[in-house]
Write an enzyme that holds these catalytic residues in place. Structure first.
Site, mmCIF file in Angstrom:
data_model
loop_
_atom_site.group_PDB
_atom_site.id
_atom_site.type_symbol
_atom_site.label_atom_id
_atom_site.label_comp_id
_atom_site.label_asym_id
_atom_site.label_seq_id
_atom_site.Cartn_x
_atom_site.Cartn_y
_atom_site.Cartn_z
ATOM 1 N N PRO A 5 0.823 -1.216 0.000
ATOM 2 C CA PRO A 5 0.000 0.000 0.000
ATOM 3 C C PRO A 5 0.858 1.268 0.000
ATOM 4 O O PRO A 5 0.367 2.361 -0.226
ATOM 5 C CB PRO A 5 -0.819 -0.114 1.283
ATOM 6 C CG PRO A 5 -0.077 -1.069 2.152
ATOM 7 C CD PRO A 5 0.666 -1.986 1.241
ATOM 8 N N ASP A 25 -9.706 0.857 -24.996
ATOM 9 C CA ASP A 25 -10.079 0.816 -23.583
ATOM 10 C C ASP A 25 -9.832 2.162 -22.909
ATOM 11 O O ASP A 25 -9.021 2.958 -23.388
ATOM 12 C CB ASP A 25 -9.243 -0.231 -22.847
ATOM 13 C CG ASP A 25 -9.825 -1.632 -22.989
ATOM 14 O OD1 ASP A 25 -11.013 -1.739 -23.307
ATOM 15 O OD2 ASP A 25 -9.072 -2.596 -22.777
#
Ligand code: SAM
Length: 258
Positions: A87, A167
């Site tokens: 993280p 995309d």
């Protein structure tokens, strides 16, 4: 592309290649996945891979010895960068995915518990990579996300090569909306232009939607992009259309016909 994943939960990671785009890519020999379990390097009878943190406090820390040996073994057949899912790392986005897709191979290290011994990061990790500002129980989901996103960019992995190019984020914009049959769903019809067979008009409409959606949902992406004159015109058209339909809606709310 070769992926070696260092994980205490290889069965979780392996499920990625059992189906879908990633499964097909492995079957076609475009991508390979090998999992290495640090527990295999544990020397005690209980196969312990974690220990209490120095300084006290809650939880356990993944030990350096098993992890470093697992990374060293992975390096015998994989000269790629070593990524640690964390993280605290650089947040993954499509730009980073594209950069990583240029590599021939990667070693992905998944942490667990309170994390891994910091010295493993200092000694063996090239890049710390985060999925976002939240904390997961382990790095496996992050490794799977990275592998999936990279695999989509490996030539031949997708049915249509253009789909990755269209995309969201590939051009710094969000993708346009997509529709399939039936033509009307609970009173909502598809945009007329999509039935026209006029490919230029359809491409123009899609580009306009893409620009408009990005403007509405992710203005930060537009700020980072220099728009061509033709795109500016399309975006202005989109804004005017939105304003016109908002005015119609407001009129209908004030003066209902029934
Ligand atoms: N104590 C750590 C901290 O706050 O930075 C979190 C440890 S977390 C419970 C256990 C493992 O999950 C980490 O070592 C990492 O591999 C993985 N992980 C957790 N959140 C993540 C995230 N946002 N992105 C990538 N990996 C993550």
């Amino acid at each position: 592309m070769q992926f070696d994943v260092i994980t205490l939960f290889p069965e979780l990671v392996s499920s990625l290649v059992e189906s879908g785009v990633t499964g097909r890519a492995v079957n076609r020999g475009l991508v390979s996945l090998n999992c290495i379990n640090p527990r295999a390097y544990a020397t005690d009878v209980h196969k312990t891979v974690d220990d209490r943190p120095y300084g006290g406090g809650p939880g356990m820390v993944v030990r350096s010895d098993c992890l470093l040996q697992a990374i060293n073994d992975a390096k015998q057949n994989n000269q790629g960068k070593v990524l640690y899912l964390s993280p605290q790392g650089k947040v993954l986005d499509q730009t980073l995915v594209k950069q990583l897709a240029q590599e021939q191979s990667l070693i992905l290290v998944c942490g667990r518990y309170e994390g891994i011994d910091e010295r493993v990061i200092e000694l063996a990790v090239d890049l710390e990579c985060s999925l976002g500002d939240y904390v997961l129980s382990g790095g496996e989901l992050g490794a799977m996300v990275i592998m999936d996103a990279i695999t989509r960019l490996v030539p031949g992995a997708l049915g249509h090569t253009e789909s990755a190019e269209q995309d969201s984020f590939s051009d710094g914009l969000l993708d346009c909306p997509h529709y399939t049959r039936p033509e009307v769903v609970q009173g909502l019809a598809i945009p007329e232009v999509l039935k026209s067979g006029n490919h230029a008009a359809i491409a123009r409409w899609r580009r306009k939607q893409s620009l408009g959606r990005t403007w509405q949902r992710r203005p930060d992406l537009l700020q980072a992009k220099t728009l061509a004159q033709a795109d500016k015109v399309l975006l202005e058209e989109y804004r005017q259309e939105q304003q016109a339909s908002a005015e119609v809606l407001s009129h209908e709310q004030h003066y209902p016909t029934t």
